[in-house]
Enzyme design. Structure first.
Site, short mmCIF file in Angstrom:
data_model
loop_
_atom_site.label_atom_id
_atom_site.label_comp_id
_atom_site.label_asym_id
_atom_site.label_seq_id
_atom_site.Cartn_x
_atom_site.Cartn_y
_atom_site.Cartn_z
N PHE A 81 0.87 -1.17 0.00
CA PHE A 81 0.00 0.00 0.00
C PHE A 81 0.91 1.23 0.00
O PHE A 81 2.04 1.19 0.52
CB PHE A 81 -0.92 -0.03 1.23
CG PHE A 81 -1.89 1.11 1.27
CD1 PHE A 81 -2.87 1.21 0.30
CD2 PHE A 81 -1.81 2.08 2.25
CE1 PHE A 81 -3.77 2.28 0.31
CE2 PHE A 81 -2.71 3.14 2.28
CZ PHE A 81 -3.69 3.24 1.30
N ASP A 152 6.58 -3.16 8.48
CA ASP A 152 5.24 -2.66 8.22
C ASP A 152 4.35 -3.90 8.29
O ASP A 152 4.17 -4.63 7.32
CB ASP A 152 5.15 -1.98 6.85
CG ASP A 152 3.74 -1.46 6.57
OD1 ASP A 152 2.83 -1.81 7.35
OD2 ASP A 152 3.55 -0.74 5.58
N HIS A 155 -0.62 -5.95 7.79
CA HIS A 155 -1.45 -7.10 7.41
C HIS A 155 -1.27 -8.29 8.36
O HIS A 155 -1.87 -9.34 8.12
CB HIS A 155 -1.04 -7.61 6.00
CG HIS A 155 -1.18 -6.61 4.91
ND1 HIS A 155 -0.85 -6.87 3.60
CD2 HIS A 155 -1.63 -5.33 4.93
CE1 HIS A 155 -1.08 -5.81 2.86
NE2 HIS A 155 -1.54 -4.85 3.63
N TYR A 217 2.14 20.05 31.06
CA TYR A 217 2.54 21.17 30.21
C TYR A 217 4.05 21.29 30.06
O TYR A 217 4.56 22.36 29.76
CB TYR A 217 1.89 22.48 30.71
CG TYR A 217 0.38 22.41 30.53
CD1 TYR A 217 -0.19 22.35 29.26
CD2 TYR A 217 -0.47 22.37 31.63
CE1 TYR A 217 -1.56 22.23 29.09
CE2 TYR A 217 -1.85 22.26 31.46
CZ TYR A 217 -2.39 22.18 30.18
OH TYR A 217 -3.75 22.07 30.01
N ARG A 227 -2.66 10.54 19.19
CA ARG A 227 -3.33 9.61 20.10
C ARG A 227 -4.60 8.97 19.53
O ARG A 227 -5.39 9.60 18.85
CB ARG A 227 -3.64 10.31 21.43
CG ARG A 227 -2.43 10.68 22.24
CD ARG A 227 -2.81 11.18 23.64
NE ARG A 227 -3.77 12.25 23.63
CZ ARG A 227 -3.45 13.54 23.58
NH1 ARG A 227 -2.18 13.92 23.53
NH2 ARG A 227 -4.39 14.46 23.57
#
Ligand SMILES: Cc1ncc(COP(=O)(O)O)c(C=O)c1O
Length: 381
Positions: A81, A152, A155, A217, A227
């Site tokens: 992909f 990767d 799949h 902070y 996220r």
């Protein structure tokens, strides 16, 4: 013939979603997110999981954390992909497209070795359709040339090589939970890693540059917000419970289908090396040695069996790379596969035995139809 639909959900998804809805935290700090990260990373035999909102940004995150940038090269397969390649381009580095090993649909470690230059920094290995690539050979090449190995594994949820799961070989493994994947939440992704430093940096970048133990902070590095939401995590926790059983079902059905078609010579299925001890069976991939591939896939679709006539071209033939921005090795195998190959999605193998037997019959008929049409067309000329 009843081919199940996908995605699937029941009351367990609904209950967990309701729990999030009724809680004061709908975002990435809900405990469901950390619970899913830990469970899924452990399942893939990795120490840490860093979730994100899809499996494209997880690839970009891995390259960012590894410092891969302008002037560097990353080896990728010619077939995948697009995100496998664009993640490299977006890092500033150059994707180097390398050919597949015949019948594996996966990177050829010999061709990978030939593509290495002084600029090469990493190899991005894809486990195409869920069948693991020769990851130990790629590990050896990377070790020899001091390169990062990134998997990767979009799949390959649950896939194994000699008992060790996808994503646990490289410095990082990237998973996708996009709608069609075997573990899904519409969108979603996760990096897994067992490298303390990498995992800590990846979590920090994905969470606005924060670090554990410091205030909300305080931002110690250039980060961003990748996220996953609590709603996605809720769905994933429920889906995850079903994954092992679904893998078992698909494995049995693929075995049955191959047995039913064992006398058929016109199809060569994706090779399953002995070291592949488990396969997600995200896709059952094959290639035709005879007949017209497009007629074959059209006949399957007309009979109600979902099937894709492969990618339309190799990655480097996308307009995006038509004016450069990449390096292309000779890829005769990949070029042949886009002409003669196809895949069936995993939901085809989630049904019962009679469904698989019916799929086998449809395949057999579609094959004879594609061959006879090809012969008659040829005879006209
Ligand atoms: C091999 C591969 N890598 C990466 C991705 C990107 O994942 P996502 O769609 O979650 O961004 C996909 C998605 O289909 C994929 O197949």
């Amino acid at each position: 013939m009843h081919i199940p639909s996908w995605p699937q959900a029941d009351e367990s998804e609904a209950d967990l979603l309701r729990a999030v809805l009724e809680s004061p935290q709908w975002g990435g700090f809900h405990p469901f997110v950390a619970e899913f990260e830990q469970s899924f990373a452990a399942y893939q035999h990795a120490a840490y999981g860093i979730s994100a909102f899809n499996g494209t940004v997880t690839l970009e995150l891995a390259l960012d954390v590894l410092g891969i940038t302008d002037g560097d090269e990353v080896i990728v397969p010619a077939i995948s992909f697009i995100s496998t390649a664009t993640a490299v381009s977006r890092s500033g580095a150059t994707p180097v497209f390398v050919d597949l090993r015949e019948n594996t649909f996966n990177l050829d470690p010999i061709r990978v070795r030939e593509a290495i230059t002084s600029r090469t920094k990493a190899v991005m290995a894809v486990h195409f359709g869920g069948t693991m690539c020769d990851i130990e050979a790629l590990e050896a090449v990377c070790r020899e040339h001091n390169l990062y190995l990134i998997e990767d594994a979009a799949h390959a949820h649950g896939s194994e090589w000699n008992g060790k799961r996808a994503g646990s070989f490289g410095i990082a493994g990237s998973f996708s939970f996009q709608n069609g994947k075997v573990l899904c939440s519409g969108e979603g992704g996760m990096l897994v890693s067992s490298d303390d430093k990498f995992a800590e940096a990846a979590r920090s970048v994905a969470n606005c540059g924060r670090v554990k133990g410091q205030s909300f902070y305080e931002h110690v590095r250039l980060g961003t917000n990748f996220r996953l939401t609590a709603f996605q995590a809720a769905i994933l926790l429920a889906q995850f419970e079903r994954l092992p059983g679904q893998i078992e079902r698909r494995t049995a059905n693929v075995r049955l289908l191959k047995k039913l078609l064992s006398s058929v010579e016109e199809v060569i299925w994706q090779e399953q090396p002995a070291a592949v001890t488990a396969n997600s069976w995200y896709l059952l991939v094959g290639r035709l040695t005879k007949g017209n591939r497009d007629k074959f896939t059209a006949a399957l679709a007309a009979a109600g069996v979902p099937c894709t006539p492969f990618y339309p071209h190799t990655l480097y033939r996308n307009l995006l790379y038509s004016e450069g921005g990449c390096r292309v090795m000779e890829c005769p195998v990949a070029e042949a596969r886009v002409r003669d190959s196809f895949w069936l999605p995993h939901r085809v193998f989630l049904g019962d035995d009679p469904t698989t037997e019916a799929v086998g019959e449809v395949l057999r008929k579609a094959l004879s139809c594609s061959v006879s049409i090809a012969v008659s067309t040829a005879s006209l000329w």
